[in-house]
Design a protein around this motif. Structure first.
Motif, PDB file in Angstrom:
ATOM      1  N   ALA A  21      35.245 119.723  67.978  1.00  0.00           N
ATOM      2  CA  ALA A  21      34.860 119.308  69.327  1.00  0.00           C
ATOM      3  C   ALA A  21      35.659 118.072  69.742  1.00  0.00           C
ATOM      4  O   ALA A  21      35.959 117.209  68.923  1.00  0.00           O
ATOM      5  CB  ALA A  21      33.366 119.006  69.372  1.00  0.00           C
ATOM      6  N   ASP A  22      35.998 117.991  71.010  1.00  0.00           N
ATOM      7  CA  ASP A  22      36.718 116.851  71.570  1.00  0.00           C
ATOM      8  C   ASP A  22      35.830 116.224  72.637  1.00  0.00           C
ATOM      9  O   ASP A  22      35.534 116.855  73.653  1.00  0.00           O
ATOM     10  CB  ASP A  22      38.044 117.323  72.175  1.00  0.00           C
ATOM     11  N   ASN A  23      35.408 114.979  72.427  1.00  0.00           N
ATOM     12  CA  ASN A  23      34.466 114.318  73.332  1.00  0.00           C
ATOM     13  C   ASN A  23      35.121 113.392  74.340  1.00  0.00           C
ATOM     14  O   ASN A  23      34.430 112.629  75.024  1.00  0.00           O
ATOM     15  CB  ASN A  23      33.445 113.511  72.522  1.00  0.00           C
ATOM     16  N   ARG A  24      36.444 113.437  74.454  1.00  0.00           N
ATOM     17  CA  ARG A  24      37.117 112.484  75.341  1.00  0.00           C
ATOM     18  C   ARG A  24      36.682 112.617  76.796  1.00  0.00           C
ATOM     19  O   ARG A  24      36.637 111.629  77.523  1.00  0.00           O
ATOM     20  CB  ARG A  24      38.634 112.655  75.228  1.00  0.00           C
ATOM     21  N   VAL A  25      36.359 113.831  77.208  1.00  0.00           N
ATOM     22  CA  VAL A  25      35.909 114.036  78.593  1.00  0.00           C
ATOM     23  C   VAL A  25      34.632 113.253  78.872  1.00  0.00           C
ATOM     24  O   VAL A  25      34.434 112.724  79.968  1.00  0.00           O
ATOM     25  CB  VAL A  25      35.698 115.541  78.867  1.00  0.00           C
ATOM     26  N   TYR A  26      33.747 113.178  77.880  1.00  0.00           N
ATOM     27  CA  TYR A  26      32.492 112.456  78.039  1.00  0.00           C
ATOM     28  C   TYR A  26      32.669 110.950  77.865  1.00  0.00           C
ATOM     29  O   TYR A  26      32.029 110.149  78.541  1.00  0.00           O
ATOM     30  CB  TYR A  26      31.462 112.952  77.008  1.00  0.00           C
ATOM     31  N   LYS A  27      33.549 110.555  76.937  1.00  0.00           N
ATOM     32  CA  LYS A  27      33.690 109.142  76.620  1.00  0.00           C
ATOM     33  C   LYS A  27      34.471 108.367  77.680  1.00  0.00           C
ATOM     34  O   LYS A  27      34.232 107.176  77.873  1.00  0.00           O
ATOM     35  CB  LYS A  27      34.371 108.973  75.264  1.00  0.00           C
ATOM     36  N   ALA A  28      35.390 109.033  78.358  1.00  0.00           N
ATOM     37  CA  ALA A  28      36.240 108.340  79.333  1.00  0.00           C
ATOM     38  C   ALA A  28      35.446 107.624  80.423  1.00  0.00           C
ATOM     39  O   ALA A  28      35.662 106.430  80.674  1.00  0.00           O
ATOM     40  CB  ALA A  28      37.243 109.326  79.941  1.00  0.00           C
ATOM     41  N   LEU A  30      26.949 112.663  71.310  1.00  0.00           N
ATOM     42  CA  LEU A  30      28.376 112.919  71.122  1.00  0.00           C
ATOM     43  C   LEU A  30      28.726 112.984  69.638  1.00  0.00           C
ATOM     44  O   LEU A  30      29.543 113.815  69.218  1.00  0.00           O
ATOM     45  CB  LEU A  30      29.204 111.822  71.802  1.00  0.00           C
ATOM     46  N   ALA A  31      28.116 112.099  68.852  1.00  0.00           N
ATOM     47  CA  ALA A  31      28.384 112.094  67.410  1.00  0.00           C
ATOM     48  C   ALA A  31      27.915 113.388  66.767  1.00  0.00           C
ATOM     49  O   ALA A  31      28.604 113.968  65.919  1.00  0.00           O
ATOM     50  CB  ALA A  31      27.702 110.891  66.762  1.00  0.00           C
ATOM     51  N   VAL A  32      26.725 113.870  67.174  1.00  0.00           N
ATOM     52  CA  VAL A  32      26.202 115.128  66.631  1.00  0.00           C
ATOM     53  C   VAL A  32      27.118 116.285  67.008  1.00  0.00           C
ATOM     54  O   VAL A  32      27.429 117.147  66.168  1.00  0.00           O
ATOM     55  CB  VAL A  32      24.770 115.369  67.146  1.00  0.00           C
ATOM     56  N   ARG A  33      27.581 116.304  68.255  1.00  0.00           N
ATOM     57  CA  ARG A  33      28.476 117.373  68.687  1.00  0.00           C
ATOM     58  C   ARG A  33      29.787 117.344  67.895  1.00  0.00           C
ATOM     59  O   ARG A  33      30.297 118.377  67.482  1.00  0.00           O
ATOM     60  CB  ARG A  33      28.775 117.245  70.184  1.00  0.00           C
ATOM     61  N   ARG A  34      30.322 116.157  67.690  1.00  0.00           N
ATOM     62  CA  ARG A  34      31.574 116.028  66.944  1.00  0.00           C
ATOM     63  C   ARG A  34      31.419 116.541  65.518  1.00  0.00           C
ATOM     64  O   ARG A  34      32.319 117.171  64.959  1.00  0.00           O
ATOM     65  CB  ARG A  34      32.002 114.550  66.930  1.00  0.00           C
ATOM     66  N   TRP A  66      24.596 121.733  68.314  1.00  0.00           N
ATOM     67  CA  TRP A  66      23.507 121.567  67.351  1.00  0.00           C
ATOM     68  C   TRP A  66      23.798 122.266  66.026  1.00  0.00           C
ATOM     69  O   TRP A  66      22.947 122.315  65.147  1.00  0.00           O
ATOM     70  CB  TRP A  66      22.199 122.088  67.944  1.00  0.00           C
ATOM     71  N   GLY A  67      24.981 122.823  65.918  1.00  0.00           N
ATOM     72  CA  GLY A  67      25.335 123.526  64.695  1.00  0.00           C
ATOM     73  C   GLY A  67      24.865 124.962  64.650  1.00  0.00           C
ATOM     74  O   GLY A  67      25.015 125.632  63.624  1.00  0.00           O
ATOM     75  N   ARG A  68      24.305 125.459  65.745  1.00  0.00           N
ATOM     76  CA  ARG A  68      23.828 126.844  65.775  1.00  0.00           C
ATOM     77  C   ARG A  68      24.993 127.810  65.934  1.00  0.00           C
ATOM     78  O   ARG A  68      25.906 127.568  66.704  1.00  0.00           O
ATOM     79  CB  ARG A  68      22.834 127.037  66.916  1.00  0.00           C
ATOM     80  N   LEU A  69      24.941 128.901  65.213  1.00  0.00           N
ATOM     81  CA  LEU A  69      25.989 129.904  65.273  1.00  0.00           C
ATOM     82  C   LEU A  69      25.813 130.733  66.546  1.00  0.00           C
ATOM     83  O   LEU A  69      24.832 131.470  66.689  1.00  0.00           O
ATOM     84  CB  LEU A  69      25.915 130.798  64.036  1.00  0.00           C
ATOM     85  N   VAL A  70      26.745 130.602  67.499  1.00  0.00           N
ATOM     86  CA  VAL A  70      26.636 131.322  68.770  1.00  0.00           C
ATOM     87  C   VAL A  70      27.578 132.515  68.841  1.00  0.00           C
ATOM     88  O   VAL A  70      27.480 133.334  69.758  1.00  0.00           O
ATOM     89  CB  VAL A  70      26.900 130.371  69.958  1.00  0.00           C
TER      90      VAL A  70
END
Length: 218
Positions: free
Chosen positions: A17-24, A77-81, A99-103
Motif C-alpha cells: 500500500a502507498d499512503n502518500r495520497v493521504y499523508k500529503a 494509515l499504519a495498519v493499511r501499510r 484490515w488484512g482481509r482477503l478480497v
C-alpha cells in the motif's frame, strides 16, 4: 536484475500500500492545524468577552481534541501499510484490504480483464477493475499502491499465461458501471459523496461542541 528479466520470469511480485495520497494533505496542513490548536486552546483557557475561561483544563482538552483524531488517522494509515497488499506468487493472485482481509484469491490464468474506467466519484475518478472467472470484480484506485511493483504486476497479467486483455472503458455512469461489473464494490462514501460530506460536517460540529463543553467539567 533488469526489469525485463524480472517481468518475464516467474518471480513473485508483491505490491504494498502507498499512503502518500493521504499523508500529503496532512503534512501540508500541519502548520495551520498546529496554529489552530494553540488558538483554540488559549481561547478555552482564557475565555472570551463575558465567557469565563476553563484554565489549564481548557488548553489540555483543546490539544486532545486535535491529537485524538490525528492519532486515529495515522494509526489507520499504519495498519493499511502493514496489512494491505497485492501478491502474485506461484500463479496465484491475492489481494488484501486495509484490515488484512482477503478480497480476491484467484489463479493468474483465471484473470479475464484489466479495465480502466472513470466513475462519477468526487475527486480522482480513475479506477482499475480487475475481472476474473469466478470472483467478483475488484475495483482498485491505482494511486493507493506502489507504482513500480503494480506496473510489473499488470504487465505480468497481460502476458501469458493470463493474457488478460487491457481495455479502456472510459467514463461510466453508475447504472453502466453496475451493469458491466456486477457486484463490484465501491465505498459508500464515494458513491454518496454529498451525504457523506454532510454527515462529516454534522459529526465534526458535535465533536467540537463535546470537547468545548468537556473543558468546563474536567
Amino acid at each position: 536484475m533488469p526489469a525485463e528479466m524480472t517481468d518475464s520470469s516467474n518471480a513473485p511480485i508483491k505490491v504494498r500500500a502507498d499512503n502518500r495520497v493521504y499523508k500529503a494533505p496532512l503534512f501540508g496542513g500541519a502548520l495551520p492545524i498546529g496554529l489552530g490548536t494553540i488558538r483554540l486552546g488559549l481561547r478555552l483557557a482564557n475565555g472570551r468577552g463575558s465567557s469565563p475561561g476553563a484554565g489549564w483544563p481548557g488548553l489540555i482538552v483543546a490539544v486532545l481534541a486535535v491529537v485524538v483524531p490525528l492519532v486515529w488517522f495515522a494509526g489507520g494509515l499504519a495498519v493499511r501499510r502493514m496489512r494491505a497488499g497485492i501478491a502474485l506468487e506461484n500463479g496465484v493472485l491475492s489481494v488484501r484490504d486495509r484490515w488484512g482481509r482477503l478480497v480476491l484469491l484467484t489463479l493468474e490464468s483465471d484473470v479475464t480483464g484489466l479495465h480502466h474506467v472513470r466513475i462519477p466519484v468526487d475527486g480522482h475518478k480513475d479506477r482499475l477493475v480487475l475481472t476474473s472467472v469466478d470472483d467478483t470484480p475488484l475495483v482498485l484506485d491505482t494511486r493507493l499502491w506502489e507504482e513500480e511493483p503494480l506496473r510489473r504486476l499488470l504487465g505480468r497479467l497481460a502476458a501469458p499465461p493470463a493474457q488478460a486483455p487491457v481495455r479502456q472503458q472510459g467514463m461510466l455512469t453508475w447504472p453502466q458501471f453496475r451493469a458491466r461489473f456486477p457486484g463490484a464494490n465501491v465505498p459508500w462514501r464515494q458513491v454518496h459523496f454529498g451525504w457523506f460530506t454532510a454527515l462529516v460536517v454534522i459529526l465534526a460540529i458535535a465533536y467540537i461542541a463535546f470537547f468545548v463543553n468537556l473543558s468546563y467539567f474536567v
